[in-house]
Scaffold this active site. Structure first.
Site, PDB file in Angstrom:
ATOM      1  N   ARG A  48       0.817  -1.227   0.000  1.00  0.00           N
ATOM      2  CA  ARG A  48       0.000   0.000   0.000  1.00  0.00           C
ATOM      3  C   ARG A  48       0.842   1.265   0.000  1.00  0.00           C
ATOM      4  O   ARG A  48       0.303   2.367   0.009  1.00  0.00           O
ATOM      5  CB  ARG A  48      -1.017  -0.004   1.145  1.00  0.00           C
ATOM      6  CG  ARG A  48      -2.078   1.089   0.981  1.00  0.00           C
ATOM      7  CD  ARG A  48      -3.073   1.161   2.110  1.00  0.00           C
ATOM      8  NE  ARG A  48      -2.497   0.863   3.388  1.00  0.00           N
ATOM      9  CZ  ARG A  48      -1.781   1.733   4.122  1.00  0.00           C
ATOM     10  NH1 ARG A  48      -1.585   2.956   3.702  1.00  0.00           N
ATOM     11  NH2 ARG A  48      -1.277   1.357   5.283  1.00  0.00           N
ATOM     12  N   TYR A 102     -16.005   9.647 -19.660  1.00  0.00           N
ATOM     13  CA  TYR A 102     -16.376   8.258 -19.354  1.00  0.00           C
ATOM     14  C   TYR A 102     -17.488   8.262 -18.291  1.00  0.00           C
ATOM     15  O   TYR A 102     -17.413   9.026 -17.308  1.00  0.00           O
ATOM     16  CB  TYR A 102     -15.125   7.537 -18.846  1.00  0.00           C
ATOM     17  CG  TYR A 102     -15.379   6.156 -18.301  1.00  0.00           C
ATOM     18  CD1 TYR A 102     -15.711   5.101 -19.152  1.00  0.00           C
ATOM     19  CD2 TYR A 102     -15.295   5.907 -16.943  1.00  0.00           C
ATOM     20  CE1 TYR A 102     -15.945   3.843 -18.643  1.00  0.00           C
ATOM     21  CE2 TYR A 102     -15.519   4.652 -16.427  1.00  0.00           C
ATOM     22  CZ  TYR A 102     -15.852   3.624 -17.292  1.00  0.00           C
ATOM     23  OH  TYR A 102     -16.080   2.373 -16.785  1.00  0.00           O
ATOM     24  N   ASP A 174      -7.507  11.953 -19.067  1.00  0.00           N
ATOM     25  CA  ASP A 174      -7.744  10.514 -19.140  1.00  0.00           C
ATOM     26  C   ASP A 174      -7.328  10.085 -20.540  1.00  0.00           C
ATOM     27  O   ASP A 174      -7.994  10.408 -21.525  1.00  0.00           O
ATOM     28  CB  ASP A 174      -9.228  10.229 -18.873  1.00  0.00           C
ATOM     29  CG  ASP A 174      -9.547   8.742 -18.863  1.00  0.00           C
ATOM     30  OD1 ASP A 174      -8.800   7.972 -19.507  1.00  0.00           O
ATOM     31  OD2 ASP A 174     -10.546   8.348 -18.236  1.00  0.00           O
ATOM     32  N   LYS A 199      -8.017  -1.487 -20.135  1.00  0.00           N
ATOM     33  CA  LYS A 199      -8.267  -1.428 -21.574  1.00  0.00           C
ATOM     34  C   LYS A 199      -6.997  -1.780 -22.356  1.00  0.00           C
ATOM     35  O   LYS A 199      -6.578  -2.917 -22.333  1.00  0.00           O
ATOM     36  CB  LYS A 199      -8.835  -0.054 -21.932  1.00  0.00           C
ATOM     37  CG  LYS A 199      -9.891   0.477 -20.941  1.00  0.00           C
ATOM     38  CD  LYS A 199     -11.133  -0.380 -20.874  1.00  0.00           C
ATOM     39  CE  LYS A 199     -12.004  -0.101 -19.654  1.00  0.00           C
ATOM     40  NZ  LYS A 199     -12.416   1.277 -19.449  1.00  0.00           N
TER      41      LYS A 199
HETATM   42  C1  LIG Z   1     -12.900   1.998 -18.344  1.00  0.00           C
HETATM   43  C2  LIG Z   1     -12.564   3.426 -18.274  1.00  0.00           C
HETATM   44  C3  LIG Z   1     -12.334   4.071 -17.056  1.00  0.00           C
HETATM   45  C4  LIG Z   1     -12.466   3.358 -15.726  1.00  0.00           C
HETATM   46  O1  LIG Z   1     -11.512   2.377 -15.589  1.00  0.00           O
HETATM   47  P1  LIG Z   1     -11.703   1.066 -14.622  1.00  0.00           P
HETATM   48  O2  LIG Z   1     -10.447   0.330 -14.853  1.00  0.00           O
HETATM   49  O3  LIG Z   1     -12.942   0.386 -15.052  1.00  0.00           O
HETATM   50  O4  LIG Z   1     -11.847   1.604 -13.231  1.00  0.00           O
HETATM   51  C5  LIG Z   1     -11.977   5.401 -17.077  1.00  0.00           C
HETATM   52  N1  LIG Z   1     -11.882   6.089 -18.236  1.00  0.00           N
HETATM   53  C6  LIG Z   1     -12.109   5.518 -19.432  1.00  0.00           C
HETATM   54  C7  LIG Z   1     -11.992   6.325 -20.673  1.00  0.00           C
HETATM   55  C8  LIG Z   1     -12.458   4.170 -19.498  1.00  0.00           C
HETATM   56  O5  LIG Z   1     -12.707   3.611 -20.693  1.00  0.00           O
END
Ligand SMILES: *Cc1c(COP(=O)(O)O)cnc(C)c1O
Length: 379
Positions: A48, A102, A174, A199
């Site tokens: 952690r 998102y 992001d 992803k």
């Molecule tokens: C999936 C996604 C998230 C969230 O990610 P997790 O791993 O599900 O917490 C944030 N931003 C975008 C653009 C995403 O596609």
């Protein structure tokens, strides 16, 4: 900005990976210890504290691929986003968010931030001056996401970063949809880059993780918050992420190429309505995307079918119906039925999310096979 000394292909294989100092094997061993000898060391590893060997290997590889000084690996994309956000803002601060984010991020903002006394404004990101207009004396942070979901809108990263810099405001992006292969926002003046590693970084639809990369100073702030919020990733999953990252450049390049081929094909087909892909010259964000996505336009595209959309999806054989994205296998979703289901049909139509719109996460299969599948499902 840290200048990359090697190409992305080389970084994806070698950056951050410490190797095996004992047996001289080719891969990083898994270090599952949660307890380390503290005798005579200034700081000892603890999961952690985000500083175990497997956590550091992955964080350093992602930081290298993003031309960032340092990074943190998290247990999910949302952990990376919310921890980074809370590391920057406090009670009575104001944040400007781009309006099409998102769904999970949007939900977290409206449900959590008011409880911390943090104020916010959503703005249309298609014109960067909208960010400047929304600035207040207490604005501390601007948060963007490009390309956006599901209509692949492009936000001009450099313009937003320079507005923020003039007003001494921190920026977070992001960068999930683009992946570190195609777009490196630190080079364009952004302070903090977050990823849902679930992803493209994981890339095989079998890992949930997240990352934040930035300068050493910002990473230190994020780490201090992360130690309190605790969204750390375990050694075994870190090891899988490190393994996945070794092929991210090859995967994403193939996905870029497939997506462009498919977008061009769909655009020329009379059975298809609108096609949203930043690599198409008539996409409204094409010129900006070309400048800020030197690696390629990504593996995500959306399109409208003129026939019944759910019937079309059911007829697909190779391309599977699935939420999430970025895997090596091609998947398709109806945003109206999934990510945007809670929004009214009228509001959905206003942002282009019609019942006929489908979001396609293009995999690494042969483009000709994917096109054949689309063709048979359309006929
Ligand atoms: C999936 C996604 C998230 C969230 O990610 P997790 O791993 O599900 O917490 C944030 N931003 C975008 C653009 C995403 O596609």
């Amino acid at each position: 900005m840290k200048k990359a000394s090697h190409s992305k292909l080389t970084q994806s294989v070698h950056a951050g990976s410490p190797g095996d100092p004992v047996h001289k094997g080719m891969v990083t061993p898994i270090y599952p210890s949660s307890a380390y000898d503290y005798e005579g060391v200034p700081s000892f590893p603890y999961p952690r504290y985000f500083n175990t060997p497997n956590q550091k290997a992955v964080a350093e590889k992602i930081a290298a691929l993003e031309n960032a000084e340092d990074g943190v690996i998290f247990s999910s994309g949302m952990a990376a986003i919310m921890t980074s956000l809370l590391a920057i803002v406090k009670k009575d601060d104001h944040v400007i968010f781009q309006s099409d984010l998102y769904g999970g991020t949007q939900h977290a903002i409206v449900t959590e931030l008011p409880r911390f006394g943090i104020h916010y404004t959503f703005v249309d990101a298609s014109d960067p001056s909208n960010f400047e207009k929304a600035i207040r004396p207490e604005t501390r942070l601007i948060f963007i996401e490009t390309p956006s979901n599901p209509t692949l809108k492009i936000t001009d990263i450099r313009s937003v970063a320079s507005i923020a810099e003039r007003h001494n405001i921190v920026t977070i992006i992001d960068n999930t949809f683009a992946s570190p292969v195609n777009q490196n926002p630190i080079d364009l003046g952004i302070d903090i880059v977050t990823h849902s590693g679930t992803k493209y970084i994981g890339g095989h639809s079998d890992i949930c993780c997240g990352a934040a990369v930035a300068s050493k100073a910002f990473v230190e702030k994020i780490l201090q918050k992360a130690i309190n919020t605790g969204g750390s990733l375990d050694a075994h999953t870190c090891w899988l992420v490190e393994r996945s990252l070794k092929t991210i450049v090859l995967r994403v390049r193939q996905q870029n190429q497939n997506a462009l081929t498919i977008a061009q094909y769909l655009q020329a087909d009379s059975r298809i309505g609108k096609v949203y892909y930043p690599g198409l010259p008539d996409h409204p964000g094409h010129a900006i995307a070309k400048a800020q996505m030197p690696g390629g336009f990504g593996g995500m595209l959306s399109f409208e079918v003129k026939t019944d959309a759910s019937q079309f999806m059911r007829k697909l054989k190779l391309i599977q119906r699935a939420v999430s994205l970025g895997g090596i296998e091609s998947t398709i979703t109806s945003p109206a039925e999934t990510s945007h289901a809670k929004i009214s049909a009228a509001d959905r139509a206003a942002i282009g999310v019609t019942d006929k719109l489908l979001r396609f996460s293009v995999g690494i299969e042969g483009a000709e096979d994917l096109l054949e599948d689309i063709n048979q499902a359309l006929s």
